[in-house]
Motif scaffolding. Structure first.
Motif, PDB file in Angstrom:
ATOM      1  N   THR B 102      -3.045 -21.625 -60.782  1.00  0.00           N
ATOM      2  CA  THR B 102      -3.954 -22.396 -60.106  1.00  0.00           C
ATOM      3  C   THR B 102      -4.336 -23.952 -60.933  1.00  0.00           C
ATOM      4  OG1 THR B 102      -5.054 -20.437 -59.412  1.00  0.00           O
ATOM      5  CG2 THR B 102      -6.412 -22.360 -59.536  1.00  0.00           C
ATOM      6  N   LEU B 103      -4.540 -24.681 -59.921  1.00  0.00           N
ATOM      7  CA  LEU B 103      -4.691 -25.904 -60.372  1.00  0.00           C
ATOM      8  C   LEU B 103      -6.162 -26.548 -59.760  1.00  0.00           C
ATOM      9  CD1 LEU B 103      -1.049 -27.026 -59.004  1.00  0.00           C
ATOM     10  CD2 LEU B 103      -1.766 -27.711 -61.317  1.00  0.00           C
ATOM     11  N   ARG B 104      -6.815 -27.323 -60.590  1.00  0.00           N
ATOM     12  CA  ARG B 104      -8.109 -27.897 -60.321  1.00  0.00           C
ATOM     13  C   ARG B 104      -7.471 -29.255 -59.583  1.00  0.00           C
ATOM     14  NH1 ARG B 104      -9.707 -25.877 -65.847  1.00  0.00           N
ATOM     15  NH2 ARG B 104      -8.140 -27.381 -66.275  1.00  0.00           N
ATOM     16  N   THR B 105      -8.416 -29.678 -58.425  1.00  0.00           N
ATOM     17  CA  THR B 105      -8.045 -30.907 -57.905  1.00  0.00           C
ATOM     18  C   THR B 105      -9.157 -31.872 -58.273  1.00  0.00           C
ATOM     19  OG1 THR B 105      -9.255 -30.566 -56.016  1.00  0.00           O
ATOM     20  CG2 THR B 105      -7.062 -29.806 -55.920  1.00  0.00           C
ATOM     21  N   GLY B 106     -10.178 -31.617 -58.977  1.00  0.00           N
ATOM     22  CA  GLY B 106     -11.220 -32.447 -59.140  1.00  0.00           C
ATOM     23  C   GLY B 106     -12.229 -32.898 -57.582  1.00  0.00           C
ATOM     24  N   ASN B 202       5.261 -12.251 -49.466  1.00  0.00           N
ATOM     25  CA  ASN B 202       3.564 -12.441 -49.839  1.00  0.00           C
ATOM     26  C   ASN B 202       3.670 -13.739 -50.504  1.00  0.00           C
ATOM     27  OD1 ASN B 202       4.628 -11.622 -52.344  1.00  0.00           O
ATOM     28  ND2 ASN B 202       3.542  -9.881 -52.595  1.00  0.00           N
ATOM     29  N   HIS B 203       4.704 -14.293 -50.872  1.00  0.00           N
ATOM     30  CA  HIS B 203       4.477 -15.594 -51.718  1.00  0.00           C
ATOM     31  C   HIS B 203       3.866 -16.871 -50.709  1.00  0.00           C
ATOM     32  CE1 HIS B 203       8.000 -14.158 -54.211  1.00  0.00           C
ATOM     33  NE2 HIS B 203       6.924 -13.703 -54.776  1.00  0.00           N
ATOM     34  N   TYR B 204       3.081 -17.416 -51.604  1.00  0.00           N
ATOM     35  CA  TYR B 204       2.194 -18.625 -50.847  1.00  0.00           C
ATOM     36  C   TYR B 204       1.864 -19.882 -51.449  1.00  0.00           C
ATOM     37  CZ  TYR B 204      -1.646 -16.438 -53.163  1.00  0.00           C
ATOM     38  OH  TYR B 204      -2.619 -15.915 -53.850  1.00  0.00           O
ATOM     39  N   LEU B 205       1.226 -20.735 -50.934  1.00  0.00           N
ATOM     40  CA  LEU B 205       0.667 -21.896 -51.538  1.00  0.00           C
ATOM     41  C   LEU B 205      -0.616 -22.021 -50.905  1.00  0.00           C
ATOM     42  CD1 LEU B 205       2.226 -25.312 -52.557  1.00  0.00           C
ATOM     43  CD2 LEU B 205      -0.004 -25.238 -51.623  1.00  0.00           C
ATOM     44  N   GLU B 206      -1.728 -22.069 -51.685  1.00  0.00           N
ATOM     45  CA  GLU B 206      -3.010 -22.060 -50.830  1.00  0.00           C
ATOM     46  C   GLU B 206      -3.776 -23.438 -51.498  1.00  0.00           C
ATOM     47  OE1 GLU B 206      -3.933 -17.774 -48.810  1.00  0.00           O
ATOM     48  OE2 GLU B 206      -5.340 -18.670 -50.341  1.00  0.00           O
ATOM     49  N   VAL B 231      -5.941 -25.309 -56.119  1.00  0.00           N
ATOM     50  CA  VAL B 231      -4.607 -25.084 -55.245  1.00  0.00           C
ATOM     51  C   VAL B 231      -3.806 -23.761 -56.120  1.00  0.00           C
ATOM     52  CG1 VAL B 231      -2.230 -25.699 -54.664  1.00  0.00           C
ATOM     53  CG2 VAL B 231      -4.164 -27.377 -54.770  1.00  0.00           C
ATOM     54  N   SER B 232      -3.665 -23.070 -55.372  1.00  0.00           N
ATOM     55  CA  SER B 232      -2.957 -21.746 -55.930  1.00  0.00           C
ATOM     56  C   SER B 232      -1.405 -21.667 -55.598  1.00  0.00           C
ATOM     57  CB  SER B 232      -3.772 -20.394 -55.817  1.00  0.00           C
ATOM     58  OG  SER B 232      -5.028 -20.506 -56.547  1.00  0.00           O
ATOM     59  N   ILE B 233      -0.432 -21.286 -56.515  1.00  0.00           N
ATOM     60  CA  ILE B 233       0.963 -20.935 -56.212  1.00  0.00           C
ATOM     61  C   ILE B 233       1.136 -19.636 -56.664  1.00  0.00           C
ATOM     62  CG2 ILE B 233       3.025 -21.893 -56.757  1.00  0.00           C
ATOM     63  CD1 ILE B 233       1.617 -24.605 -57.480  1.00  0.00           C
ATOM     64  N   HIS B 234       1.637 -18.729 -55.591  1.00  0.00           N
ATOM     65  CA  HIS B 234       2.175 -17.485 -55.812  1.00  0.00           C
ATOM     66  C   HIS B 234       3.557 -17.296 -55.567  1.00  0.00           C
ATOM     67  CE1 HIS B 234       2.407 -13.116 -54.487  1.00  0.00           C
ATOM     68  NE2 HIS B 234       2.557 -13.140 -55.965  1.00  0.00           N
ATOM     69  N   PRO B 470      -9.645 -19.596 -48.691  1.00  0.00           N
ATOM     70  CA  PRO B 470      -8.729 -20.096 -48.375  1.00  0.00           C
ATOM     71  C   PRO B 470      -8.910 -21.481 -47.155  1.00  0.00           C
ATOM     72  CG  PRO B 470      -8.579 -18.032 -47.395  1.00  0.00           C
ATOM     73  CD  PRO B 470      -9.591 -18.245 -47.977  1.00  0.00           C
ATOM     74  N   LEU B 471      -8.395 -22.421 -47.418  1.00  0.00           N
ATOM     75  CA  LEU B 471      -8.514 -23.647 -46.523  1.00  0.00           C
ATOM     76  C   LEU B 471      -7.318 -23.991 -45.705  1.00  0.00           C
ATOM     77  CD1 LEU B 471     -10.401 -26.299 -48.867  1.00  0.00           C
ATOM     78  CD2 LEU B 471     -11.446 -24.650 -47.209  1.00  0.00           C
ATOM     79  N   VAL B 472      -6.180 -23.788 -46.516  1.00  0.00           N
ATOM     80  CA  VAL B 472      -4.880 -24.231 -46.001  1.00  0.00           C
ATOM     81  C   VAL B 472      -3.815 -23.107 -46.455  1.00  0.00           C
ATOM     82  CG1 VAL B 472      -2.840 -25.798 -46.250  1.00  0.00           C
ATOM     83  CG2 VAL B 472      -5.090 -26.863 -45.733  1.00  0.00           C
TER      84      VAL B 472
END
Lengths: 142, 476
Positions: B102-106, B202-206, B231-234, B470-472
């Protein structure tokens, strides 16, 4: 020979999906299991036969031979970027020689649902019933 | 699941007393409702794992446990090398080191909202996903060997991301003890074009909004604020890990008899930790762990590039990166004594508590961030490891919502287009190359992630810190 048409089907697993081939011989059941594998990814009817790949595998028993066969197909799909709609299988004891025919994955036309990671030994069964119908099945991890 | 077979120790702890081949009890951490909803197969698999040689304390199931391969998904078990313990390829699974970053975007939701559709389209173009996708790097054999040794550090050296990222990745981005020579040529070939790809299933980027803070002090340490966007990357080790799982399952099955291991189920294929095969598998699995961390590092770089096009001032910083399909050698206290154990976590997240030396200095006083993915339509959570959790299940917690319906059943109930439209109606933009894939991953096919994390918290496995909406969603 039992009076059935070779066919394939999927069966439920909570996380993933089971593939099952039915036929009048071990080879026919293996071909149908391969069709079921392709159907996990896309509708086999959408595939065009453009190129063929031959594989050989060996295993200590019928069940592990099915796993080896399906994993050989998964490996060819992954490394060639192809998907296969037609299969032939010839077995001699615990050695299998197979041929798969298909084409490169076209994401627009094939709408591939999911990538298959591996054939597993879960719900693995290769057997002939009293009427002579062969079943070849296992769960595949997606 | 039939509760009559279990004894209730608390509202979220259920014991299966040893019987038959079981060497230790089975322990399920879940609410009564979640236990009732679990498949009987989960209990069977918990019992089978409890019978493996060298298992220590118990065979555990997390609140999101469901029917897996040999081990339940959501299974945790630790083995002692001195006590003849084993390492199991089935216990790690085919998706080695699958995990979440998980990344913070600020950025605030107000800043992102006007450009959300453009962001969704740009991320979908930038991050390769789905069947047949290839990554931005074609790896030579020598490069792949270096990657398998270097993990996320290799990616940073190649220009993907920043050195500061490494501080907040499990193992600082590099798993020691990887052995590229223990990885087959087939596995290496399968990986050569897959670095920087998301995969499918079940992999995703959100892109997600922080909508609720439960533990303000910990959230502040994690730099998570309500209304901010993350942003989260699975995803995991891609083809390399899939083939290593396939190769070693076969070898472990073939050699089990030679090692005197009588397997109750073939998927439990394992080898003694101190055997040649066990050591080779450990080396190969660690190579796959490095591949997974390198992969998520490259994807994070692609995400950063995309954000910089749309939000030039945004600076994406890494909250954490943690895997949930691993076997790791760790020190744990058992009956008052410190022991080195090989902890299998199959669909379970490491969740170390405050003060643990393996944690980044910035989080050490607060506990490890535990990143929990939900379904496309619900929520994800950030939890924190607890001191209590270290004694519960070797510092482990849940990994996600867990499926409640099979893929087959999901496609019978839902159509992909209808799922995409319904989610859009709830303000969630889905981008995917496959509508059938979307149907298989429909939110209704998953358990209630809120109930799962509540049970994890009540059981003392981890503490809730923040809820993410989730937004995207980019689905493979």
């Amino acid at each position: 020979m039992p009076n059935i048409l070779p066919r394939w089907e999927h069966f439920d697993h909570q996380s993933d999906i089971g593939v099952r081939g039915l036929g009048r011989s071990r080879e026919e059941a293996f071909v149908q299991a391969a069709q079921a594998l392709t159907a996990v990814v896309t509708d086999p009817a959408r595939l065009v036969a453009r190129a063929s790949v031959r594989v050989s595998c060996q295993a200590p028993d019928d069940e592990m031979l099915l796993v080896a066969w399906l994993n050989a197909i998964i490996y060819e799909m992954a490394t060639r970027g192809m998907i296969f709609g037609r299969f032939t299988v010839a077995c001699q004891g615990m050695r299998l020689d197979g041929e798969m025919t298909g084409e490169r994955i076209d994401r627009e036309r094939h709408q591939p649902a999911v990538e298959v990671k591996a054939a597993t030994v879960t719900c693995l069964r290769v057997a002939c019933d009293e009427t002579g119908v062969w079943t070849a099945q296992c769960v595949v991890d997606v | 699941m039939d509760l009559n077979r279990l004894s209730k120790k608390s509202g979220t702890e259920w014991w299966l007393a040893p019987f038959g081949r079981m060497r230790v009890p089975g322990i399920l951490f879940a609410s009564e409702e979640l236990v009732r909803a679990m498949d009987e197969k989960v209990l069977e698999q918990v019992a089978n794992v409890a019978g493996l040689p060298g298992i220590v304390r118990a065979s555990f199931a997390m609140p999101d446990a469901h029917w897996g391969y040999g081990f339940p998904i959501g299974g945790v078990a630790a083995f002692s090398q001195e006590a003849g313990g084993v390492i199991s390829a089935g216990g790690v699974g085919f998706d080695i080191s699958c995990g979440v970053r998980t990344l913070r975007t600020g950025l605030s939701i107000d800043e992102v909202e006007p450009r959300r559709a453009a962001l969704a389209d740009a991320l979908f173009r930038a991050v390769p996903c789905g069947v047949g996708s290839t990554g931005p790097v074609h790896l030579s054999p020598a490069e792949l060997d270096d990657l398998m040794l270097g993990g996320a550090r290799w990616s940073v050296k190649k220009g993907f991301g920043k050195a500061a990222d490494l501080e907040t990745i499990e193992e600082e981005g590099v798993m020691a003890g990887a052995d590229p020579d223990a990885v087959s040529s087939e596995a290496k070939k399968r990986q050569r074009d897959q670095l920087g790809t998301l995969g499918s299933g079940n992999h995703y980027l959100e892109v997600q909004e922080v909508v609720e803070i439960f533990a303000p002090e910990i959230a502040a340490a994690y730099q998570l604020r309500a209304s901010e966007v993350v942003v989260s990357i699975h995803c995991g080790s891609r083809g390399l890990g899939h083939q290593i799982g396939t190769d070693y399952l076969k070898s472990m099955l073939a050699e089990a008899g030679r090692h005197g291991i009588d397997l109750p189920e073939r998927e439990l294929a394992c080898a003694p930790i101190d055997s040649g095969l066990g050591q080779h598998y450990l080396g190969a699995m660690r190579a796959a762990m490095n591949c997974a961390m390198a992969n998520r590092q490259v994807i994070a770089h692609l995400v950063r590039e995309t954000f910089s096009e749309i939000f030039p001032a945004a600076e994406l910083t890494l909250l954490y990166d943690v895997s949930h399909n691993t076997c790791k050698e760790e020190e744990h206290e058992v009956d008052g004594q410190k022991r080195r154990l090989f902890v299998h976590r199959k669909g379970a997240t490491r969740a170390f508590g405050p003060g643990h030396p393996a944690l980044p200095a910035v989080y050490r006083a607060f506990g490890q961030p535990v990143l929990i993915g939900g379904s496309m339509g619900t929520a994800s959570y950030v939890l924190a490891g607890t001191t209590e959790g270290m004694g519960r299940a070797f510092g482990s917690a849940v990994h996600g919502a867990g499926r409640s319906l099979s893929r087959h059943e999901a496609t019978r109930r839902w159509k992909g287009r209808a799922v995409v439209d319904a989610l859009a109606g709830h303000g969630i933009l889905v981008r995917s190359p496959s509508l059938r894939g979307v149907a298989e991953e429909a939110p209704g096919a998953y358990k209630d992630v809120g109930a799962v994390v509540d049970a994890a918290e009540q059981a003392g496995l981890a503490r809730k810190v923040a809820r993410l909406r989730p937004l995207v969603c980019i689905k493979g």
